[in-house]
Design a protein around this motif. Structure first.
Motif, PDB file in Angstrom:
ATOM      1  N   ASN A  24      -0.562   3.314 -10.506  1.00  0.00           N
ATOM      2  CA  ASN A  24      -1.901   3.048 -11.051  1.00  0.00           C
ATOM      3  C   ASN A  24      -1.820   1.993 -12.143  1.00  0.00           C
ATOM      4  O   ASN A  24      -2.601   1.051 -12.173  1.00  0.00           O
ATOM      5  CB  ASN A  24      -2.516   4.322 -11.642  1.00  0.00           C
ATOM      6  CG  ASN A  24      -3.066   5.259 -10.575  1.00  0.00           C
ATOM      7  OD1 ASN A  24      -3.202   6.443 -10.793  1.00  0.00           O
ATOM      8  ND2 ASN A  24      -3.388   4.717  -9.409  1.00  0.00           N
ATOM      9  N   ALA A  25      -0.855   2.194 -13.024  1.00  0.00           N
ATOM     10  CA  ALA A  25      -0.693   1.252 -14.133  1.00  0.00           C
ATOM     11  C   ALA A  25      -0.356  -0.140 -13.630  1.00  0.00           C
ATOM     12  O   ALA A  25      -0.713  -1.141 -14.244  1.00  0.00           O
ATOM     13  CB  ALA A  25       0.387   1.744 -15.095  1.00  0.00           C
ATOM     14  N   GLY A  73      -1.542  -1.276 -10.974  1.00  0.00           N
ATOM     15  CA  GLY A  73      -2.692  -1.738 -10.204  1.00  0.00           C
ATOM     16  C   GLY A  73      -2.492  -1.667  -8.701  1.00  0.00           C
ATOM     17  O   GLY A  73      -3.166  -2.339  -7.938  1.00  0.00           O
ATOM     18  N   ALA A  74      -1.558  -0.832  -8.263  1.00  0.00           N
ATOM     19  CA  ALA A  74      -1.241  -0.762  -6.832  1.00  0.00           C
ATOM     20  C   ALA A  74      -2.263   0.079  -6.074  1.00  0.00           C
ATOM     21  O   ALA A  74      -2.957   0.913  -6.650  1.00  0.00           O
ATOM     22  CB  ALA A  74       0.152  -0.164  -6.646  1.00  0.00           C
ATOM     23  N   SER A  75      -2.317  -0.170  -4.785  1.00  0.00           N
ATOM     24  CA  SER A  75      -3.133   0.670  -3.912  1.00  0.00           C
ATOM     25  C   SER A  75      -2.320   1.901  -3.579  1.00  0.00           C
ATOM     26  O   SER A  75      -1.246   1.813  -2.983  1.00  0.00           O
ATOM     27  CB  SER A  75      -3.466  -0.094  -2.628  1.00  0.00           C
ATOM     28  OG  SER A  75      -3.969   0.798  -1.652  1.00  0.00           O
ATOM     29  N   VAL A  76      -2.811   3.062  -3.992  1.00  0.00           N
ATOM     30  CA  VAL A  76      -1.998   4.271  -3.803  1.00  0.00           C
ATOM     31  C   VAL A  76      -2.849   5.477  -3.413  1.00  0.00           C
ATOM     32  O   VAL A  76      -3.922   5.700  -3.956  1.00  0.00           O
ATOM     33  CB  VAL A  76      -1.140   4.567  -5.063  1.00  0.00           C
ATOM     34  CG1 VAL A  76      -1.998   4.569  -6.305  1.00  0.00           C
ATOM     35  CG2 VAL A  76      -0.379   5.868  -4.943  1.00  0.00           C
ATOM     36  N   ARG A 133       0.866  -1.186   0.000  1.00  0.00           N
ATOM     37  CA  ARG A 133       0.000   0.000   0.000  1.00  0.00           C
ATOM     38  C   ARG A 133       0.898   1.230   0.000  1.00  0.00           C
ATOM     39  O   ARG A 133       1.779   1.353   0.846  1.00  0.00           O
ATOM     40  CB  ARG A 133      -0.872   0.023   1.261  1.00  0.00           C
ATOM     41  CG  ARG A 133      -1.726  -1.220   1.434  1.00  0.00           C
ATOM     42  CD  ARG A 133      -2.132  -1.375   2.882  1.00  0.00           C
ATOM     43  NE  ARG A 133      -3.075  -0.355   3.293  1.00  0.00           N
ATOM     44  CZ  ARG A 133      -4.385  -0.551   3.388  1.00  0.00           C
ATOM     45  NH1 ARG A 133      -4.899  -1.721   3.118  1.00  0.00           N
ATOM     46  NH2 ARG A 133      -5.183   0.422   3.775  1.00  0.00           N
ATOM     47  N   SER A 156      -7.899   5.349   0.330  1.00  0.00           N
ATOM     48  CA  SER A 156      -6.856   5.303  -0.692  1.00  0.00           C
ATOM     49  C   SER A 156      -7.281   6.156  -1.883  1.00  0.00           C
ATOM     50  O   SER A 156      -7.941   5.679  -2.794  1.00  0.00           O
ATOM     51  CB  SER A 156      -6.657   3.845  -1.089  1.00  0.00           C
ATOM     52  OG  SER A 156      -5.612   3.734  -1.994  1.00  0.00           O
ATOM     53  N   VAL A 157      -6.899   7.418  -1.836  1.00  0.00           N
ATOM     54  CA  VAL A 157      -7.379   8.367  -2.841  1.00  0.00           C
ATOM     55  C   VAL A 157      -6.207   9.160  -3.414  1.00  0.00           C
ATOM     56  O   VAL A 157      -5.277   9.509  -2.682  1.00  0.00           O
ATOM     57  CB  VAL A 157      -8.403   9.345  -2.212  1.00  0.00           C
ATOM     58  CG1 VAL A 157      -8.834  10.413  -3.206  1.00  0.00           C
ATOM     59  CG2 VAL A 157      -9.625   8.581  -1.719  1.00  0.00           C
ATOM     60  N   ILE A 158      -6.263   9.437  -4.714  1.00  0.00           N
ATOM     61  CA  ILE A 158      -5.239  10.280  -5.317  1.00  0.00           C
ATOM     62  C   ILE A 158      -5.898  11.483  -5.984  1.00  0.00           C
ATOM     63  O   ILE A 158      -7.071  11.436  -6.359  1.00  0.00           O
ATOM     64  CB  ILE A 158      -4.384   9.529  -6.359  1.00  0.00           C
ATOM     65  CG1 ILE A 158      -5.236   9.116  -7.561  1.00  0.00           C
ATOM     66  CG2 ILE A 158      -3.718   8.321  -5.739  1.00  0.00           C
ATOM     67  CD1 ILE A 158      -4.410   8.613  -8.714  1.00  0.00           C
ATOM     68  N   PHE A 198      -4.084   6.120 -17.318  1.00  0.00           N
ATOM     69  CA  PHE A 198      -2.970   5.427 -16.661  1.00  0.00           C
ATOM     70  C   PHE A 198      -3.392   4.109 -16.015  1.00  0.00           C
ATOM     71  O   PHE A 198      -2.554   3.343 -15.559  1.00  0.00           O
ATOM     72  CB  PHE A 198      -2.319   6.336 -15.619  1.00  0.00           C
ATOM     73  CG  PHE A 198      -1.724   7.571 -16.227  1.00  0.00           C
ATOM     74  CD1 PHE A 198      -0.525   7.492 -16.924  1.00  0.00           C
ATOM     75  CD2 PHE A 198      -2.368   8.788 -16.147  1.00  0.00           C
ATOM     76  CE1 PHE A 198       0.021   8.618 -17.518  1.00  0.00           C
ATOM     77  CE2 PHE A 198      -1.830   9.927 -16.727  1.00  0.00           C
ATOM     78  CZ  PHE A 198      -0.628   9.849 -17.419  1.00  0.00           C
ATOM     79  N   TYR A 199      -4.691   3.873 -15.932  1.00  0.00           N
ATOM     80  CA  TYR A 199      -5.153   2.633 -15.303  1.00  0.00           C
ATOM     81  C   TYR A 199      -5.181   1.492 -16.309  1.00  0.00           C
ATOM     82  O   TYR A 199      -5.515   1.703 -17.479  1.00  0.00           O
ATOM     83  CB  TYR A 199      -6.549   2.837 -14.708  1.00  0.00           C
ATOM     84  CG  TYR A 199      -6.557   3.745 -13.504  1.00  0.00           C
ATOM     85  CD1 TYR A 199      -6.362   3.229 -12.224  1.00  0.00           C
ATOM     86  CD2 TYR A 199      -6.746   5.117 -13.633  1.00  0.00           C
ATOM     87  CE1 TYR A 199      -6.369   4.060 -11.116  1.00  0.00           C
ATOM     88  CE2 TYR A 199      -6.755   5.957 -12.527  1.00  0.00           C
ATOM     89  CZ  TYR A 199      -6.568   5.420 -11.269  1.00  0.00           C
ATOM     90  OH  TYR A 199      -6.557   6.233 -10.177  1.00  0.00           O
ATOM     91  N   PRO A 200      -4.820   0.291 -15.859  1.00  0.00           N
ATOM     92  CA  PRO A 200      -4.794  -0.843 -16.790  1.00  0.00           C
ATOM     93  C   PRO A 200      -6.201  -1.330 -17.154  1.00  0.00           C
ATOM     94  O   PRO A 200      -7.154  -1.055 -16.427  1.00  0.00           O
ATOM     95  CB  PRO A 200      -4.045  -1.925 -15.992  1.00  0.00           C
ATOM     96  CG  PRO A 200      -4.248  -1.578 -14.557  1.00  0.00           C
ATOM     97  CD  PRO A 200      -4.391  -0.084 -14.497  1.00  0.00           C
ATOM     98  N   ARG A 212     -13.231  -5.038  -6.155  1.00  0.00           N
ATOM     99  CA  ARG A 212     -12.235  -3.967  -6.356  1.00  0.00           C
ATOM    100  C   ARG A 212     -12.951  -2.811  -7.040  1.00  0.00           C
ATOM    101  O   ARG A 212     -13.502  -2.971  -8.124  1.00  0.00           O
ATOM    102  CB  ARG A 212     -11.093  -4.470  -7.244  1.00  0.00           C
ATOM    103  CG  ARG A 212     -10.101  -5.375  -6.519  1.00  0.00           C
ATOM    104  CD  ARG A 212      -9.185  -6.080  -7.518  1.00  0.00           C
ATOM    105  NE  ARG A 212      -8.477  -5.136  -8.379  1.00  0.00           N
ATOM    106  CZ  ARG A 212      -7.354  -4.508  -8.037  1.00  0.00           C
ATOM    107  NH1 ARG A 212      -6.808  -4.741  -6.877  1.00  0.00           N
ATOM    108  NH2 ARG A 212      -6.767  -3.677  -8.866  1.00  0.00           N
ATOM    109  N   ASP A 246     -12.122  -3.390  -1.785  1.00  0.00           N
ATOM    110  CA  ASP A 246     -10.803  -2.800  -1.972  1.00  0.00           C
ATOM    111  C   ASP A 246     -11.055  -1.542  -2.803  1.00  0.00           C
ATOM    112  O   ASP A 246     -11.168  -1.610  -4.013  1.00  0.00           O
ATOM    113  CB  ASP A 246      -9.909  -3.810  -2.699  1.00  0.00           C
ATOM    114  CG  ASP A 246      -8.533  -3.247  -3.004  1.00  0.00           C
ATOM    115  OD1 ASP A 246      -8.239  -2.100  -2.587  1.00  0.00           O
ATOM    116  OD2 ASP A 246      -7.750  -3.952  -3.656  1.00  0.00           O
ATOM    117  N   ARG A 306     -10.584   2.428  -4.189  1.00  0.00           N
ATOM    118  CA  ARG A 306      -9.656   3.522  -4.521  1.00  0.00           C
ATOM    119  C   ARG A 306     -10.468   4.709  -5.010  1.00  0.00           C
ATOM    120  O   ARG A 306     -11.537   4.521  -5.567  1.00  0.00           O
ATOM    121  CB  ARG A 306      -8.695   3.115  -5.650  1.00  0.00           C
ATOM    122  CG  ARG A 306      -8.178   1.717  -5.557  1.00  0.00           C
ATOM    123  CD  ARG A 306      -6.989   1.590  -4.635  1.00  0.00           C
ATOM    124  NE  ARG A 306      -6.673   0.187  -4.412  1.00  0.00           N
ATOM    125  CZ  ARG A 306      -6.025  -0.590  -5.284  1.00  0.00           C
ATOM    126  NH1 ARG A 306      -5.614  -0.091  -6.415  1.00  0.00           N
ATOM    127  NH2 ARG A 306      -5.775  -1.849  -5.004  1.00  0.00           N
TER     128      ARG A 306
END
Lengths: 389, 212
Positions: free
Chosen positions: A343-344, A346-349, A318, B73-75, B85-87, B31, B53, B55
């Motif tokens: 993000n790419a 897939g991590a919790s950030v 995390r 868990s926030v950006i 940028f997300y897969p 998720r 889970d 975000r």
């Protein structure tokens, strides 16, 4: 202070006033430079108690000129530990709850093997005979220290600036050993401008005749002038124009008029000179060369085919990243690019940008929003890790 | 996207109902990415009741900092810029709650949601609601209602649509509507048996579950 002044060598480098772990020839440190460092030692401090499950350990990584004395009186300067605002009993990194470890990095000058340490092959300080040390080398050594404590997985690894680089390296090299990672005011690589500033500092040290090609201890000298200039230039980069103007403006130092000379007419000049002078009392010049070089060489994406996301592929760690609006050494964009990579992957950030005019050094200061973010992140990570409050 | 952490409440009094409708669509331990997570209400609700889970991506730095301080868990980021940028299929659900109308390119954003999530949940205020129509028809003024409290010159909502418009966009993007719910002015669900025109007229808000 006494430690560095006394004699021709730096006593704190070989015989630190903190615990030290010595590795013999059976356990060499593999260096990125392609050689083995052996024997070597790691000086460290711990605070709090490791729980039975060994799940409450936090590793603090120090910055360029930091040391292991996070939360105790510094033996060299006599000043409080460098992160006592954050780490200690009842603090956000609560040492009543967590087992906090901080070690002097390899290449440093407060007890872990560095250029000021005695080279067993010659009986003299290593000087420039020590191979160049990288961030990954530092982390590799820290990992051996963590093994020594029998800790399989660190609850959290955190640090700012060069410490943040170590955090990123930890998360990338040993993802299964890092439950949560908190890199602050840092980048996944050192920018060209940052390398440039470091080069100015190194050239200032090397231009000092007392440097003697790095063998100053053997000449009973220390390149204090050069190192002080290096520190003065670097110190400017740790602040911001707004903060400098707020603190000093064009105020004159102990005088009513300009002197039409080159004394420190302005308060800012006097302040910087003071910063430079106090720095040389606590830091080894060669170690400064090694520390700056380690940051310059850091480029996590380059180690993974140029794609930063690959440095974190499949990670379960995390993450929480923090940047400061007025930090021009590691601007928010540096953190943001790490966030995008995570993000790419897939991590919790989480990612927090904090508005302040205090520049890069804000991470060392009493910043309520920083503390709130760290508190929230550590709290939720502790719940996820099953650590009681 | 929402500009202030408290907007989530001020946008609409029946917002909580909207969140509950969204939350009910999400099975435990999923998720979830909440795009435009605001003050983190939905993420917190999902974490507490569904152990997801979760975000968040939120435009307002203040909202982000508050969320992180609360352990979420926030950006900080922009739905228009940062979804790329997300897969692919990195999440079971991607939620866009009351944010679509504030994006610069709703079509692209929706396309990204469908790429990143196995399913997308989108909720938005219905510009086809009778009060909106009445305001334009009778007063000749851009509607300012309890649901849409901004004047035309200071609104963050730049791309309004009606429920019918949205259904058309979904078709254009090849998305299947797995479930759709409209809430009337009292925050009550409108009966499933009602035809689209009825939803479009009486639905103040709509929640769609999409898949592609």
């Amino acid at each position: 202070m006494a430690a560095l002044r006394a004699g021709k060598t730096n006593n704190e480098a070989d015989q630190p006033s903190s615990p030290v772990l010595r590795f013999g020839s059976d356990k060499p440190l593999k260096l990125d430079a392609g050689t083995l460092l052996s024997p070597f030692q790691i000086a460290y401090q711990t605070y709090g108690t490791l729980n039975d499950a060994r799940s409450n350990a936090i590793l603090v990584c120090h910055a360029l000129t930091g040391d292991q004395h996070v939360a105790n009186t510094n033996p060299v300067t006599g000043k409080p530990g460098w992160w006592e605002v954050l780490v200690g009993p009842g603090r956000i990194i609560d040492t009543n709850r967590f087992f906090v470890i901080c070690s002097n990095v390899i290449g440093g000058c407060l007890g872990s093997t560095g250029p000021a340490s005695t080279n067993p092959a010659t009986g003299k300080p290593y000087g420039l005979d020590l191979p160049v040390i990288t961030i990954r080398d530092m982390v590799r050594a820290q990992q051996m220290l963590i093994d020594h404590f029998g800790i399989e997985k660190l609850f959290c690894v955190l640090g700012g600036s060069m410490g943040g680089m170590q955090v990123l390296q930890w998360a990338s090299s040993y993802p299964e050993r890092v439950f949560s990672a908190l890199p602050i005011a840092t980048g996944a690589r050192h920018s060209s401008q940052n390398i440039a500033f470091h080069e100015v500092g190194r050239q200032a040290v090397m231009a000092d005749p007392d440097w003697h090609g790095g063998k100053y201890f053997e000449h009973g000298k220390r390149p204090e002038k050069g190192l002080a200039v290096a520190r003065m230039a670097a110190h400017i980069t740790y602040l911001s124009e707004a903060a400098l103007h707020r603190k000093f403006g064009r105020n004159l130092q102990d005088r009513d008029h300009l002197t039409f000379g080159f004394d420190a007419d302005f308060q800012i000049e006097s302040y910087l000179r003071h910063q430079g002078m106090t720095f040389v009392d606590r830091f080894d010049a060669n170690s400064y060369l090694y520390m700056t070089r380690s940051m310059d060489y850091f480029d996590l994406a380059a180690d993974h085919g140029g794609r930063l996301a690959d440095a974190f592929a499949g990670t379960k760690t995390r993450f929480c990243l923090v940047s400061f609006t007025s930090d021009w050494l590691f601007p928010t964009e540096e953190s943001r690019s790490i966030v995008h990579a995570l993000n790419a992957a897939g991590a919790s950030v989480s990612f927090v940008e904090i508005e302040t005019d205090r520049g890069h050094d804000a991470f060392l200061l009493d910043e309520p929003e920083l503390f709130a973010a760290i508190n929230g992140f550590i709290g939720s990570a502790a719940r996820a890790r099953g650590l009681s409050a | 996207m929402r500009r202030k952490g408290d907007d989530i409440m001020s946008v609409n009094g029946s917002q909580r109902v909207d969140l509950e409708v969204v939350a009910n669509l999400i099975p435990p331990q999923s998720r979830v990415l909440d795009v435009g997570s605001g003050d983190g209400s939905l993420l917190e609700l999902l974490q507490d009741t569904k152990q997801v889970d979760g975000r968040g991506l939120e435009l307002s730095q203040r909202g982000v900092n508050e969320c992180v301080a609360r352990g979420l868990s926030v950006i900080q980021g922009d739905a228009d810029k940062d979804l790329e940028f997300y897969p692919d299929k990195g999440f079971d659900f991607v939620v866009l709650s009351q944010t679509l109308q504030a994006t610069r390119n709703p079509k692209l954003v929706l396309d990204e949601l469908l790429r990143i999530g196995n399913r997308a949940i989108v909720s938005f205020p219905n510009f086809g609601h009778w009060r909106v129509r009445l305001s334009l028809f009778v007063k000749g003024r851009m509607p300012v209602t309890q649901d849409l409290p901004y004047s035309w010159y200071d609104t963050p909502n730049i791309h309004f649509c009606t429920i019918r418009d949205f259904v058309n966009l979904c078709e254009e993007l090849g998305a299947t509507v797995e479930k759709a719910t409209a809430l009337d002015a009292a925050g009550q669900k409108i009966g499933l048996s009602m035809p689209w025109w009825f939803w479009n007229f009486f639905g103040q808000q709509a929640v769609f579950l999409l898949k592609r």
